[in-house]
Write an enzyme that holds these catalytic residues in place. Structure first.
Site, PDB file in Angstrom:
ATOM      1  N   ASP A  51      -1.333   4.650  -7.532  1.00  0.00           N
ATOM      2  CA  ASP A  51      -0.427   3.585  -7.172  1.00  0.00           C
ATOM      3  C   ASP A  51      -1.089   2.301  -7.550  1.00  0.00           C
ATOM      4  O   ASP A  51      -0.492   1.361  -6.976  1.00  0.00           O
ATOM      5  CB  ASP A  51      -0.316   3.827  -5.500  1.00  0.00           C
ATOM      6  CG  ASP A  51      -1.774   3.973  -4.694  1.00  0.00           C
ATOM      7  OD1 ASP A  51      -2.646   3.835  -5.510  1.00  0.00           O
ATOM      8  OD2 ASP A  51      -1.660   4.272  -3.407  1.00  0.00           O
ATOM      9  N   SER A  52      -2.386   2.329  -8.249  1.00  0.00           N
ATOM     10  CA  SER A  52      -2.799   1.260  -8.709  1.00  0.00           C
ATOM     11  C   SER A  52      -1.719   0.624  -9.653  1.00  0.00           C
ATOM     12  O   SER A  52      -1.960  -0.754 -10.245  1.00  0.00           O
ATOM     13  CB  SER A  52      -4.301   1.230  -9.445  1.00  0.00           C
ATOM     14  OG  SER A  52      -4.061   2.599 -10.203  1.00  0.00           O
ATOM     15  N   ASP A  90       0.168   9.761  -7.462  1.00  0.00           N
ATOM     16  CA  ASP A  90      -0.206   9.250  -5.915  1.00  0.00           C
ATOM     17  C   ASP A  90       1.128   9.221  -5.163  1.00  0.00           C
ATOM     18  O   ASP A  90       2.336   8.772  -5.585  1.00  0.00           O
ATOM     19  CB  ASP A  90      -0.674   7.821  -5.976  1.00  0.00           C
ATOM     20  CG  ASP A  90      -2.112   7.794  -6.053  1.00  0.00           C
ATOM     21  OD1 ASP A  90      -2.788   8.568  -5.563  1.00  0.00           O
ATOM     22  OD2 ASP A  90      -2.697   6.917  -6.748  1.00  0.00           O
ATOM     23  N   LYS A 120      -1.351  13.348  -5.209  1.00  0.00           N
ATOM     24  CA  LYS A 120      -2.696  12.911  -4.835  1.00  0.00           C
ATOM     25  C   LYS A 120      -2.184  12.134  -3.317  1.00  0.00           C
ATOM     26  O   LYS A 120      -1.551  11.405  -3.275  1.00  0.00           O
ATOM     27  CB  LYS A 120      -3.552  12.071  -5.576  1.00  0.00           C
ATOM     28  CG  LYS A 120      -4.942  11.669  -4.844  1.00  0.00           C
ATOM     29  CD  LYS A 120      -5.810  10.741  -5.855  1.00  0.00           C
ATOM     30  CE  LYS A 120      -5.596   9.491  -6.367  1.00  0.00           C
ATOM     31  NZ  LYS A 120      -5.699   8.516  -5.294  1.00  0.00           N
ATOM     32  N   GLU A 122      -4.450   9.926   0.281  1.00  0.00           N
ATOM     33  CA  GLU A 122      -5.617   9.450   0.654  1.00  0.00           C
ATOM     34  C   GLU A 122      -5.821   9.885   2.017  1.00  0.00           C
ATOM     35  O   GLU A 122      -4.826  10.001   2.720  1.00  0.00           O
ATOM     36  CB  GLU A 122      -5.540   8.011   0.719  1.00  0.00           C
ATOM     37  CG  GLU A 122      -5.353   7.337  -0.808  1.00  0.00           C
ATOM     38  CD  GLU A 122      -5.188   5.992  -0.911  1.00  0.00           C
ATOM     39  OE1 GLU A 122      -5.467   5.105   0.188  1.00  0.00           O
ATOM     40  OE2 GLU A 122      -5.361   5.352  -1.926  1.00  0.00           O
ATOM     41  N   GLU A 189     -14.097   7.709  -3.785  1.00  0.00           N
ATOM     42  CA  GLU A 189     -13.857   6.329  -4.322  1.00  0.00           C
ATOM     43  C   GLU A 189     -15.081   5.433  -3.653  1.00  0.00           C
ATOM     44  O   GLU A 189     -15.262   5.276  -2.431  1.00  0.00           O
ATOM     45  CB  GLU A 189     -12.599   5.666  -4.096  1.00  0.00           C
ATOM     46  CG  GLU A 189     -12.658   4.270  -4.662  1.00  0.00           C
ATOM     47  CD  GLU A 189     -11.146   3.792  -5.183  1.00  0.00           C
ATOM     48  OE1 GLU A 189     -10.305   4.606  -4.877  1.00  0.00           O
ATOM     49  OE2 GLU A 189     -11.079   2.468  -5.430  1.00  0.00           O
TER      50      GLU A 189
HETATM   51  O1  KIV Z   1      -4.496   4.480  -7.814  1.00  0.00           O
HETATM   52  C1  KIV Z   1      -5.570   4.966  -8.322  1.00  0.00           C
HETATM   53  O2  KIV Z   1      -5.533   4.216  -9.539  1.00  0.00           O
HETATM   54  C2  KIV Z   1      -6.506   5.285  -7.884  1.00  0.00           C
HETATM   55  C3  KIV Z   1      -7.981   5.689  -8.549  1.00  0.00           C
HETATM   56  C4  KIV Z   1      -8.445   4.471  -8.585  1.00  0.00           C
HETATM   57  C5  KIV Z   1      -8.546   6.871  -8.049  1.00  0.00           C
HETATM   58  O3  KIV Z   1      -6.359   6.259  -6.750  1.00  0.00           O
END
Ligand code: KIV
Length: 271
Positions: A51-52, A90, A120, A122, A189
């Site tokens: 989600d980055s 994510d 994934k 969190e 992280e």
């Molecule tokens: O969204 C992302 O890029 C991440 C990584 C930093 C692990 O969750």
């Protein structure tokens, strides 16, 4: 005789075997078809459609605004490019917290509409129900502990997490809960290297670190950061393998000059 070369795909089981064999796992983020093809052809083990994307693709300050539809769009673009790597996506902010049924629906949409291989999410004990419910549909889940960017407004800053004993102990407990709930791997992280080493030693499933030192079972970086496309973001843990911001700027400058001076196109570049 078939000329088709068989590709041995990376699965969640491959990652578990890699941990057992002591082979480190290389993961990078990917958000689009063209770069995902380079990632896969280069032999990356896991592509995280993170989600980055909210930051590096859409220019938002945090990961919170990205939607499930936008994550599916990025994930489907990546999946179309990939023959070998495991593609993990994510679950975006608001698509799984506090409601395991919604978490299941979000995970199913990602898998069905993008063709990705895992999701994934969190958090620790607070997302246990969501993890277990998603797993009932046969969707593999990767956990994410330590600095969890979707909770940035709770933390207040992006500093290293779990430096104090209380938070470190809680993180270890959460890692064990995620493993017991059925996660196939956990991202750690921005936590102290000694803590990441301890967690990695306690778990049978692989840990993937970002800013968590060398003792995790694998490493992940945001692709745009390690390629140096992005100049502003310079945390200590980031190793830049290229300075693409400068290289791309030079190429664009040259193109502008060539157009203005009528050097481009030349005779051979026309019909
Ligand atoms: O969204 C992302 O890029 C991440 C990584 C930093 C692990 O969750």
């Amino acid at each position: 005789m078939s000329t088709h070369k068989e590709v041995k795909k990376i699965t969640t089981h491959t990652l578990q075997e890699m941990k057992r064999a002591g082979t480190k796992i290389a993961m990078l983020t990917g958000y689009d078809f063209s770069l995902a093809r380079i990632l896969d052809d280069s032999g990356i083990d896991v592509i995280l459609v993170g989600d980055s994307a909210s930051n590096v693709m859409a220019g938002h300050e945090t990961t919170l605004p990205i939607t499930l539809e936008q994550m599916i769009y990025h994930a489907a673009s990546v999946v179309r490019a990939v023959k070998r790597a495991l593609v993990v996506v994510d679950l975006p902010f608001g698509s799984y917290q506090g409601n395991s049924k919604e978490a299941l629906n979000s995970a199913i949409r990602i898998m069905k509409e993008s063709g990705a291989h895992a999701v994934k999410l969190e958090g620790g004990r607070e997302v246990k129900d969501s993890i277990e419910r998603i797993l009932t549909a046969g969707v593999p889940v990767m956990g994410h502990l330590g600095l969890t960017p979707q909770s940035i407004y709770k933390f207040g800053t992006y500093v290293v997490r779990a430096k104090e004993k209380e938070e470190a102990d809680r993180l270890i407990e959460d890692a064990l809960i995620l493993e017991q709930s059925g996660c196939f791997s956990i991202v750690l992280e921005k936590i102290p290297a000694v803590l990441a080493k301890k967690v990695s030693g306690k778990l049978k499933i692989p840990t993937i670190g970002i800013g968590a030192g060398k003792h995790t079972d694998g490493q992940v970086l945001v692709l745009h950061d390690m390629l140096g496309i992005n100049k502003e973001f310079s945390p200590r843990f980031l190793r830049r393998y290229l300075n693409l911001y400068d290289d791309i700027s030079k190429a664009i400058d040259k193109y502008i000059q060539d157009v203005k001076s009528q050097n481009f196109p030349n005779e051979k570049e026309q019909y």
